[in-house]
Scaffold this motif. Structure first.
Motif, PDB file in Angstrom:
ATOM      1  N   ARG A 139       0.801  -1.141   0.014  1.00 37.71           N
ATOM      2  CA  ARG A 139       0.052  -0.027  -0.081  1.00 37.71           C
ATOM      3  C   ARG A 139       0.708   1.052  -0.037  1.00 37.71           C
ATOM      4  NH1 ARG A 139      -2.570  -0.124   6.042  1.00 37.71           N
ATOM      5  NH2 ARG A 139      -0.712   0.476   7.159  1.00 37.71           N
ATOM      6  N   LYS A 140       1.969   1.035   0.424  1.00 36.62           N
ATOM      7  CA  LYS A 140       3.034   2.325   0.358  1.00 36.62           C
ATOM      8  C   LYS A 140       3.220   2.706  -1.072  1.00 36.62           C
ATOM      9  CE  LYS A 140       6.665   4.830   1.258  1.00 36.62           C
ATOM     10  NZ  LYS A 140       6.447   6.211   1.698  1.00 36.62           N
ATOM     11  N   GLY A 141       3.244   1.790  -1.928  1.00 38.91           N
ATOM     12  CA  GLY A 141       3.481   1.920  -3.242  1.00 38.91           C
ATOM     13  C   GLY A 141       4.586   1.046  -3.915  1.00 38.91           C
ATOM     14  N   PHE A 142       5.349   0.296  -3.192  1.00 41.92           N
ATOM     15  CA  PHE A 142       6.319  -0.671  -3.461  1.00 41.92           C
ATOM     16  C   PHE A 142       5.819  -1.724  -4.370  1.00 41.92           C
ATOM     17  CE2 PHE A 142       8.601   1.275   0.546  1.00 41.92           C
ATOM     18  CZ  PHE A 142       9.343   2.178  -0.239  1.00 41.92           C
ATOM     19  N   LYS A 143       6.689  -2.479  -5.100  1.00 39.87           N
ATOM     20  CA  LYS A 143       6.297  -3.231  -6.156  1.00 39.87           C
ATOM     21  C   LYS A 143       6.975  -4.772  -5.739  1.00 39.87           C
ATOM     22  CE  LYS A 143       7.621  -2.933 -10.382  1.00 39.87           C
ATOM     23  NZ  LYS A 143       7.692  -2.463 -11.763  1.00 39.87           N
ATOM     24  N   LEU A 144       5.968  -5.687  -5.570  1.00 46.41           N
ATOM     25  CA  LEU A 144       6.717  -7.036  -5.388  1.00 46.41           C
ATOM     26  C   LEU A 144       7.248  -7.735  -6.510  1.00 46.41           C
ATOM     27  CD1 LEU A 144       6.859  -9.223  -3.139  1.00 46.41           C
ATOM     28  CD2 LEU A 144       4.651 -10.172  -3.637  1.00 46.41           C
ATOM     29  N   VAL A 145       8.395  -7.845  -6.568  1.00 39.66           N
ATOM     30  CA  VAL A 145       9.123  -8.503  -7.797  1.00 39.66           C
ATOM     31  C   VAL A 145       9.639 -10.037  -7.545  1.00 39.66           C
ATOM     32  CG1 VAL A 145       9.669  -6.410  -8.782  1.00 39.66           C
ATOM     33  CG2 VAL A 145      11.444  -7.538  -7.587  1.00 39.66           C
ATOM     34  N   GLY A 146       9.475 -10.458  -6.358  1.00 39.37           N
ATOM     35  CA  GLY A 146      10.285 -11.885  -6.026  1.00 39.37           C
ATOM     36  C   GLY A 146       9.491 -12.352  -4.723  1.00 39.37           C
ATOM     37  N   GLU A 164      16.217 -15.637 -12.355  1.00 39.56           N
ATOM     38  CA  GLU A 164      14.997 -16.038 -13.079  1.00 39.56           C
ATOM     39  C   GLU A 164      13.811 -15.927 -12.223  1.00 39.56           C
ATOM     40  OE1 GLU A 164      17.731 -17.805 -13.110  1.00 39.56           O
ATOM     41  OE2 GLU A 164      17.212 -20.035 -12.875  1.00 39.56           O
ATOM     42  N   GLU A 165      13.848 -16.117 -10.914  1.00 43.00           N
ATOM     43  CA  GLU A 165      12.626 -16.166  -9.846  1.00 43.00           C
ATOM     44  C   GLU A 165      12.270 -14.481  -9.781  1.00 43.00           C
ATOM     45  OE1 GLU A 165      13.660 -19.736  -7.025  1.00 43.00           O
ATOM     46  OE2 GLU A 165      14.747 -18.041  -6.736  1.00 43.00           O
ATOM     47  N   LEU A 166      12.991 -13.502 -10.434  1.00 42.73           N
ATOM     48  CA  LEU A 166      12.528 -12.234 -10.040  1.00 42.73           C
ATOM     49  C   LEU A 166      12.039 -11.710 -11.559  1.00 42.73           C
ATOM     50  CD1 LEU A 166      15.762 -10.838  -8.252  1.00 42.73           C
ATOM     51  CD2 LEU A 166      13.527 -11.724  -7.211  1.00 42.73           C
ATOM     52  N   VAL A 167      11.083 -10.991 -11.220  1.00 43.39           N
ATOM     53  CA  VAL A 167       9.974 -10.514 -12.215  1.00 43.39           C
ATOM     54  C   VAL A 167       9.988  -9.171 -12.473  1.00 43.39           C
ATOM     55  CG1 VAL A 167       7.668 -10.634 -13.197  1.00 43.39           C
ATOM     56  CG2 VAL A 167       8.342 -12.620 -11.661  1.00 43.39           C
ATOM     57  N   SER A 168      10.368  -8.477 -13.865  1.00 44.17           N
ATOM     58  CA  SER A 168      10.474  -7.389 -13.914  1.00 44.17           C
ATOM     59  C   SER A 168       9.126  -6.826 -14.806  1.00 44.17           C
ATOM     60  CB  SER A 168      11.749  -6.782 -14.847  1.00 44.17           C
ATOM     61  OG  SER A 168      12.627  -7.007 -14.274  1.00 44.17           O
ATOM     62  N   TYR A 169       8.276  -6.026 -14.257  1.00 42.08           N
ATOM     63  CA  TYR A 169       7.148  -5.590 -14.784  1.00 42.08           C
ATOM     64  C   TYR A 169       6.514  -4.169 -14.616  1.00 42.08           C
ATOM     65  CZ  TYR A 169       4.943  -6.539 -10.242  1.00 42.08           C
ATOM     66  OH  TYR A 169       4.518  -6.643  -9.157  1.00 42.08           O
ATOM     67  N   THR A 170       5.865  -3.722 -15.305  1.00 43.08           N
ATOM     68  CA  THR A 170       5.264  -2.085 -15.085  1.00 43.08           C
ATOM     69  C   THR A 170       4.152  -2.378 -14.552  1.00 43.08           C
ATOM     70  OG1 THR A 170       6.742  -1.462 -16.782  1.00 43.08           O
ATOM     71  CG2 THR A 170       4.890  -0.037 -15.993  1.00 43.08           C
ATOM     72  N   SER A 171       3.708  -2.115 -13.333  1.00 40.59           N
ATOM     73  CA  SER A 171       2.511  -1.976 -12.750  1.00 40.59           C
ATOM     74  C   SER A 171       1.758  -0.802 -13.348  1.00 40.59           C
ATOM     75  CB  SER A 171       2.620  -2.016 -11.411  1.00 40.59           C
ATOM     76  OG  SER A 171       1.565  -1.124 -10.700  1.00 40.59           O
ATOM     77  N   ASN A 172       0.385  -0.977 -13.555  1.00 41.78           N
ATOM     78  CA  ASN A 172      -0.450   0.210 -13.705  1.00 41.78           C
ATOM     79  C   ASN A 172      -0.523   1.256 -12.879  1.00 41.78           C
ATOM     80  OD1 ASN A 172      -1.778   0.016 -16.386  1.00 41.78           O
ATOM     81  ND2 ASN A 172      -3.114  -1.705 -15.821  1.00 41.78           N
ATOM     82  N   ALA A 173      -0.336   0.970 -11.669  1.00 45.98           N
ATOM     83  CA  ALA A 173      -0.095   2.028 -10.610  1.00 45.98           C
ATOM     84  C   ALA A 173       0.701   3.029 -10.746  1.00 45.98           C
ATOM     85  CB  ALA A 173      -0.422   1.320  -9.374  1.00 45.98           C
ATOM     86  N   GLU A 174       2.035   2.767 -11.471  1.00 43.78           N
ATOM     87  CA  GLU A 174       3.250   3.236 -11.287  1.00 43.78           C
ATOM     88  C   GLU A 174       3.038   4.841 -11.601  1.00 43.78           C
ATOM     89  OE1 GLU A 174       6.727   1.268 -12.558  1.00 43.78           O
ATOM     90  OE2 GLU A 174       5.514  -0.628 -11.785  1.00 43.78           O
ATOM     91  N   LYS A 175       2.299   5.121 -12.671  1.00 44.36           N
ATOM     92  CA  LYS A 175       2.070   6.468 -13.250  1.00 44.36           C
ATOM     93  C   LYS A 175       1.296   7.227 -12.161  1.00 44.36           C
ATOM     94  CE  LYS A 175      -1.819   5.589 -16.495  1.00 44.36           C
ATOM     95  NZ  LYS A 175      -1.637   4.001 -16.398  1.00 44.36           N
ATOM     96  N   TRP A 176       0.546   6.685 -11.301  1.00 47.58           N
ATOM     97  CA  TRP A 176       0.185   7.391 -10.081  1.00 47.58           C
ATOM     98  C   TRP A 176       0.772   7.476  -8.978  1.00 47.58           C
ATOM     99  CZ3 TRP A 176      -4.035   9.889 -11.952  1.00 47.58           C
ATOM    100  CH2 TRP A 176      -4.488   9.267 -13.292  1.00 47.58           C
ATOM    101  N   ILE A 177       1.676   6.563  -8.603  1.00 50.49           N
ATOM    102  CA  ILE A 177       2.627   6.615  -7.330  1.00 50.49           C
ATOM    103  C   ILE A 177       3.567   7.585  -7.719  1.00 50.49           C
ATOM    104  CG2 ILE A 177       4.148   5.229  -6.218  1.00 50.49           C
ATOM    105  CD1 ILE A 177       2.336   2.941  -7.106  1.00 50.49           C
ATOM    106  N   TYR A 178       4.237   7.580  -8.967  1.00 50.91           N
ATOM    107  CA  TYR A 178       5.624   8.430  -9.176  1.00 50.91           C
ATOM    108  C   TYR A 178       5.010   9.576 -10.043  1.00 50.91           C
ATOM    109  CZ  TYR A 178       8.053   4.412  -7.559  1.00 50.91           C
ATOM    110  OH  TYR A 178       8.653   3.329  -6.823  1.00 50.91           O
ATOM    111  N   GLY A 179       3.981   9.731 -10.708  1.00 48.89           N
ATOM    112  CA  GLY A 179       3.628  10.845 -11.654  1.00 48.89           C
ATOM    113  C   GLY A 179       4.253  10.619 -12.875  1.00 48.89           C
ATOM    114  N   GLN A 180       4.141  11.552 -13.709  1.00 49.35           N
ATOM    115  CA  GLN A 180       4.806  11.512 -15.028  1.00 49.35           C
ATOM    116  C   GLN A 180       4.693  12.815 -15.661  1.00 49.35           C
ATOM    117  OE1 GLN A 180       3.155   8.356 -17.463  1.00 49.35           O
ATOM    118  NE2 GLN A 180       1.061   9.332 -17.512  1.00 49.35           N
ATOM    119  N   ASN A 181       5.782  13.074 -16.485  1.00 53.14           N
ATOM    120  CA  ASN A 181       5.866  14.412 -17.148  1.00 53.14           C
ATOM    121  C   ASN A 181       5.273  14.325 -18.510  1.00 53.14           C
ATOM    122  OD1 ASN A 181       6.750  15.893 -15.058  1.00 53.14           O
ATOM    123  ND2 ASN A 181       8.721  14.780 -15.493  1.00 53.14           N
TER     124      ASN A 181
END
Ligand code: GDP
Ligand code: MG
Length: 162
Positions: free
Chosen positions: A38-45, A145-162
């Motif tokens: 809920r802080k906005g961190f992303k689980l990748v493993g 290979e047990e770690l997953v790189s992905y873009t979460s839809n929430a990221e643009k709301w968590i970090y903003g974008q220019n």
């Protein structure tokens, strides 16, 4: 030139977080995951395993001269541990803030150890304490290979974008 998304990804850091056997046995897995999520961190493993004593000694090698080392390694290897890698801006440092001080008696209310643990020998969670440790601990506990790189839809709301 790097695209915005690549720049953003390059800034991301990762930390190793483990729910120790006391946290697992006390039914605190979801509570702990929720606080990071809920802080906005992303689980990748994520995995659950019972580490061997030798594995626990490797994980805590930095503490091998401490008087509690043997008990600590016995305890970590005494039952299931939930091992995780979390990603986000400042996640190493801020993850430690979410966790609270090593001794739950000194952890602030609102932190994981402050709210959910009482004594230092049963402080329910581990978190990497710096960039080097994070790198070492992630590679000890997870294969690449047990770690997953992905873009979460929430990221643009968590970090903003220019
Ligand atoms: P952490 O990074 O906040 O987890 O703390 P440390 O790296 O200093 O210590 C590793 C773990 O050893 C802690 O999380 C505790 O479980 C345990 N520990 C630290 N200090 C003590 C102590 O004084 N007594 C006991 N019994 N365990 C301790
Ligand atoms: Mg430590």
């Amino acid at each position: 030139m790097l695209q915005d998304q690549e720049v953003h990804a390059a800034e991301m850091e990762r930390t190793f977080i483990a729910i120790k056997p006391d946290g697992v046995q006390r039914g605190l897995i979801s509570e702990i995951i929720t606080r990071f999520e809920r802080k906005g961190f992303k689980l990748v493993g994520l995995k659950i395993m019972v580490p061997s004593k030798g594995f626990a000694q490797q994980h805590y090698h930095g503490a091998k001269e401490r008087p509690f080392f043997n008990g600590l390694c016995n305890f970590l290897s005494s039952g299931p541990v939930v091992a995780m890698v979390w990603e986000g801006e400042g996640v190493i440092r801020y993850g430690r803030k979410l966790i609270g001080a090593t001794d739950p008696q000194k952890s602030e209310p609102g932190t994981i150890r402050g709210d959910l643990a009482v004594v230092v020998g049963r402080n329910i969670i581990h978190g990497s304490d710096g960039a080097e440790t994070a790198k070492d601990e992630i590679s000890l506990w997870f294969k690449p290979e047990e770690l997953v790189s992905y873009t979460s839809n929430a990221e643009k709301w968590i970090y903003g974008q220019n």
